[in-house]
Design a protein around this motif. Structure first.
Motif, short mmCIF file in Angstrom:
data_model
loop_
_atom_site.label_atom_id
_atom_site.label_comp_id
_atom_site.label_asym_id
_atom_site.label_seq_id
_atom_site.Cartn_x
_atom_site.Cartn_y
_atom_site.Cartn_z
N VAL A 109 44.64 25.76 18.72
CA VAL A 109 45.12 26.48 19.90
C VAL A 109 43.99 27.33 20.46
CG1 VAL A 109 46.86 28.07 20.77
CG2 VAL A 109 47.38 26.63 18.80
N ASN B 132 45.71 30.77 25.19
CA ASN B 132 47.11 30.35 25.19
C ASN B 132 48.04 31.51 24.89
OD1 ASN B 132 45.99 27.84 25.54
ND2 ASN B 132 47.31 26.81 24.06
N THR C 214 48.48 33.68 27.89
CA THR C 214 49.32 33.00 28.88
C THR C 214 50.79 33.19 28.55
OG1 THR C 214 47.62 31.35 29.34
CG2 THR C 214 49.89 30.78 29.91
#
Length: 223
Positions: A186, A190, A193
């Protein structure tokens, strides 16, 4: 129900994951005893399906260490060791049930339902409340002062982790581990977000809660 499956047979894992998800369970898979123990100790699951014969640490030791730490998550041992002594040993180590391989999925499913009925806290365990919101982890439904909406799986998991420790800074590595799983590929961005998404969802339901950025550390849900 959120299920942690600790089993080194990857083919069996994929089969069980597929069948369990068809029954609307959320499944996290681990193939290693030590990594499985780390996930077990997070106390983030409703049920653990645990093999006895695992690399790095056998399943009984994983179970014993979790129980010693006060983790009372129900456990079904799934193993090829089916002698009376093996079953008694497993139950004495803290397992709630014992299923011998090979088994029909229908039997495992029935035993999972039985565990759910016996666990008196389960009906309320999937509802988390803090401040002016309530979040149903099973339905992924967020309820606030002016409305309700359903979150995506990742949004819901992030909010759930924050709600389990409100007014506490949750560090970024912990959030990555609990939301995406250990060693998941990941990108750092992320997390930011999905924090943005959760903030937006809180606002959409009229909540006054704040999801604070703690620079250099992580995030905190606060009133």
């Amino acid at each position: 129900m959120r299920i942690l499956l600790i089993e080194d047979d990857k083919n069996l894992c994929e089969l069980l994951r597929f069948q369990l998800e068809k029954e609307h369970h959320e499944v996290e898979v681990c193939h290693d005893g030590l990594d499985g123990l780390d996930l077990f100790l997070q106390n983030a699951h409703d049920l653990v399906l645990l093999d006895r014969m695992l690399p790095t640490m056998n399943g009984l030791l994983v179970l014993q260490k979790a129980r010693q730490k006060g983790i009372d998550t129900p456990v079904i041992l799934i193993t090829a060791l089916g002698e009376l002594y093996d079953r008694v040993e497993g139950l004495d180590c803290g397992a709630d049930d014992y299923l011998v391989k090979p088994f029909a999925f229908e039997e495992l499913s029935a035993r999972i339902r039985s565990i759910g009925r016996r666990n008196k806290t389960y009906d309320d365990a999937h509802r988390l409340s803090y401040g002016d919101i309530t979040y149903d982890t099973q339905l992924r439904e967020l309820n606030g002062p002016t409305g309700s909406l359903q979150l995506s799986g990742r949004e819901g998991r992030l909010l759930e982790v924050l709600l389990q420790s409100p007014d506490t800074v949750i560090h970024r590595p912990i959030l990555f581990s609990k939301v995406w799983g250990t060693d998941a590929p990941v990108e750092e961005s992320n997390l930011d977000t999905y924090v943005h998404f959760v903030r937006k969802r809180l606002k959409q339901t009229g909540s006054a809660l704040s999801l604070l950025t703690i620079r250099g550390s992580g995030y905190k849900l606060s009133q």
